[in-house]
Design a protein around this motif. Structure first.
Motif: not given
Ligand code: ADE
Ligand code: ZN
Length: 345
Positions: A26, A177, A207, A285-286
């Motif tokens: 993201h 989200a 997830e 991911d982030d």
């Molecule tokens: N938005 C950013 N990272 C996320 C994640 N791991 N799961 C769901 N939404 C997200």
């Protein structure tokens, strides 16, 4: 004995040089605290933390929602086209250092339009950085627009409408989200519209949510890939099915541990997923929130699970095979990858 003790070979140098695609990150999740503070100052935005150190120290999450609360706050410093450019360019430079050849990035338009930032401002900044990354770093990329699943389907439809003038620059749509209690079926109609408009389709599923959400994403939303998909293994029938169909799963190991989806890295399901024939990939991911970029994720699972060169090779092959690249580009990346692995041996 932990699995990590079985394969002691240091594969860090191998991973560093491994050509790869990153399919699940993201762009707002690559906002490092240093840039967050610089942009807050540039834009006169107040932050709840006093320093970079205090911000990083707060990145301890008990679940996805605890992360999302901070993630939503963080992205509020992104205001101008230049901010989106700087953020995206910083990611590409970092990805280049990890030998990423192709990157498919999510962005969350609702997180910006809800603060009064125009869709166009966001898009122009990201697209300029993508063009510069291709020219200067040789990294190709695609952009995927995610809908926030805690918001209504009507809101997602409005966002799809807003994206119409920018259709060419956005390859697909995704769903992210809060997963729990927001099943894929809530978005069946907006996915149908997006499909008719020619978008590629993705969704975060399995997830924090159950295996049935993975199945719904495939059967009702008709997704091309599943983001995460960890819960798939809870359903042996589904596992056999999607292994047979070759559905690509974009797994994010450091994220899974940080968000308590998996309690410890040595219990991460990635190796079991490979053993069941699932087409898994490894992604960050982030990265600014979860402690590492894509190579850090490869290294963490390799060390914890004792992944072999063959397994890492398979994962990198899956990353190119699962990308929205044409067949010529895929073949060229796979040739380079296979030659790299052959030389390493
Ligand atoms: N938005 C950013 N990272 C996320 C994640 N791991 N799961 C769901 N939404 C997200
Ligand atoms: Zn994600």
């Amino acid at each position: 004995m932990r699995v990590a003790e079985v394969n002691q070979e240091d594969l860090k140098p191998f991973i560093a040089g491994l050509p790869k695609a990153e399919l699940h990150m993201h762009i707002e999740g690559s906002l490092e605290p240093e840039m967050m503070f610089a942009l807050a100052e540039r834009n006169g935005v107040d932050l709840s933390f006093k320093s970079v150190e205090e911000t990083r120290a707060a990145y301890n999450f008990g679940c996805l929602q605890e992360f999302l609360d901070l993630f939503f706050q963080g992205m509020a410093v992104l205001c101008s086209e230049q901010d989106f450019y700087d953020l995206t360019w910083a990611y590409f430079k970092r990805a280049h250092a990890d030998n990423v050849r192709h990157a498919e990035k999510f962005f969350d338009p609702q997180g910006h339009t809800c603060r009064g930032i125009d869709f166009e401002t966001v898009l122009r900044g990201i697209q300029q950085a993508r063009a510069d990354a291709e020219r200067e770093l040789g990294i190709t990329s695609e952009l995927i627009m995610c809908f926030w699943r805690h918001l209504s389907e009507e809101d997602a439809c409005k966002t799809l409408e807003l994206a119409k003038p920018f259709r060419e620059g956005i390859v697909g749509i995704g769903l992210d989200a809060a997963e729990q209690d927001n099943p894929p079926r809530k978005f069946a109609s907006v996915y149908k519209q997006a499909r008719e408009q020619g978008y590629r389709l993705l969704a975060h599923a399995g997830e924090e949510g159950p295996a049935s959400y993975v199945e719904e994403a495939i059967d009702l939303l008709k997704v091309d890939r599943i983001d995460h998909g960890n819960a798939t293994l809870d359903d042996p029938e589904l596992t056999r099915r999607i292994a047979g169909e070759g559905t690509v799963l974009t797994v994010c190991p450091l994220s899974n541990v940080k968000l308590a989806v998996v309690d410890e890295m040595h219990r991460h399901p990635l190796k079991t997923m490979l053993e069941h024939g699932l087409a898994v990939t490894v992604n960050s991911d982030d990265p600014a929130y979860f402690g590492g970029y894509v190579n850090d994720n490869y290294v963490a699972v390799q060390q914890a699970l004792g992944l072999t060169v063959d397994e890492l090779h398979r994962i990198a092959r899956n990353s190119f095979n699962g990308a929205f690249l044409d067949e010529y580009a895929k073949a060229a990346h796979l040739d380079e990858l296979d030659a790299y692995v052959a030389t390493y041996r």
